[in-house]
Motif scaffolding. Sequence first.
Motif, short mmCIF file in Angstrom:
data_model
loop_
_atom_site.label_atom_id
_atom_site.label_comp_id
_atom_site.label_asym_id
_atom_site.label_seq_id
_atom_site.Cartn_x
_atom_site.Cartn_y
_atom_site.Cartn_z
N UNK A 87 0.82 -1.21 0.00
CA UNK A 87 0.00 0.00 0.00
C UNK A 87 0.85 1.27 0.00
N UNK A 88 2.06 1.20 0.57
CA UNK A 88 2.90 2.39 0.71
C UNK A 88 4.17 2.23 -0.12
N UNK A 89 4.14 2.63 -1.39
CA UNK A 89 5.35 2.52 -2.18
C UNK A 89 6.40 3.51 -1.68
N UNK A 90 7.67 3.10 -1.79
CA UNK A 90 8.76 3.93 -1.31
C UNK A 90 8.93 5.15 -2.23
N UNK A 91 9.13 6.30 -1.60
CA UNK A 91 9.33 7.52 -2.36
C UNK A 91 10.81 7.63 -2.67
N UNK A 92 11.13 7.85 -3.92
CA UNK A 92 12.53 7.87 -4.35
C UNK A 92 13.20 9.19 -4.00
N UNK A 93 14.37 9.13 -3.34
CA UNK A 93 15.12 10.35 -3.06
C UNK A 93 15.70 10.92 -4.36
N UNK A 94 16.15 12.16 -4.30
CA UNK A 94 16.69 12.83 -5.49
C UNK A 94 17.88 12.09 -6.08
N UNK A 95 18.72 11.50 -5.23
CA UNK A 95 19.94 10.83 -5.71
C UNK A 95 19.59 9.65 -6.61
N UNK A 96 18.45 9.03 -6.37
CA UNK A 96 18.03 7.90 -7.20
C UNK A 96 17.81 8.36 -8.63
N UNK A 97 17.10 9.46 -8.80
CA UNK A 97 16.86 9.99 -10.15
C UNK A 97 18.15 10.54 -10.76
N UNK A 98 18.96 11.17 -9.92
CA UNK A 98 20.20 11.78 -10.40
C UNK A 98 21.15 10.72 -10.98
N UNK A 99 21.26 9.58 -10.30
CA UNK A 99 22.15 8.51 -10.76
C UNK A 99 21.48 7.56 -11.75
N UNK A 100 20.16 7.68 -11.91
CA UNK A 100 19.37 6.71 -12.66
C UNK A 100 19.62 5.33 -12.06
N UNK A 101 19.46 5.28 -10.74
CA UNK A 101 19.83 4.13 -9.92
C UNK A 101 19.18 2.82 -10.36
N UNK A 102 17.94 2.88 -10.81
CA UNK A 102 17.23 1.65 -11.17
C UNK A 102 17.91 0.89 -12.30
N UNK A 103 18.65 1.59 -13.16
CA UNK A 103 19.26 0.93 -14.31
C UNK A 103 20.73 0.56 -14.08
N UNK A 104 21.31 0.93 -12.93
CA UNK A 104 22.72 0.66 -12.68
C UNK A 104 22.97 -0.81 -12.34
#
Length: 189
Positions: A125-142
Motif C-alpha cells: 500500500x505504501x510505495x517507497x518515495x525515491x530520493x533525489x539521488x536515485x533519479x540523479x544517478x538513474x539508480x534503477x538501471x545501474x
Amino acid sequence: MATAPYGVRLLVGAAVTALEETRRLPQTILTYPMTMVSQVAQMVMKVQQDVADLVNRGDETLENLFPPKDEQAEWATFDEDLGDDEDDSDDDGARAGDGERLTEGRFALYSTGEPETVNPVTTEDAPAEAPEIVAELDYQTLTLAQLRARLPSLKVDDLEALLAYEESTKARAPYQTLLANRITRATAK
C-alpha cells in the motif's frame, strides 16, 4: 715476415682456441646444463610442430577424398533442439528463459532486472518515495559494477538514502552489502 706453412698456422690456431676455451671452461660448465635443456626443448618443439603439420596435411587430404557429412550425431543436443518441456534452470536454481537476465545467485552482480520478491518490511500500500539521488544517478538501471564506480563521489547522506531506497524496493543483497560497506568506510574516515 715470411708466412708460415698452412699446417703450422692450423696447429697454432687450434692451440690458441684450446687455450681460450680452457680459460672459459668454468663459465661454460655453469651454463652447459641450461644450454642443453634449451636445445632439447627446442628440438622437441620442432618435432611437435612437424607432427602437427603432417596431421593437418593428412586432414586436408582426407577431407578432399571423403567430404564431411553435415549430419548431427545422435548424442549431440543443442539449446535450440530442446523443447519447452525441458528444464532450463542452472545449478543455482535461477531460471533463464526468453532472454531474461538472471537476477539471483551468482548472476546478481550483473542484474538490473526487476526483483522477483519484495522486502517483507515494505507494504504494497505504501510505495517507497525515491530520493533525489536515485533519479540523479538513474539508480534503477545501474548494475552493481556501475554503482561501485560511482560510490566514491557520493556523500554519506546520499549513500544512506540509496541504502534505504534499496531496502524498501528491490532489496538486492549485493547492492545492500555494497552500500553498507561504503557507508562504513566513509564514516570511519
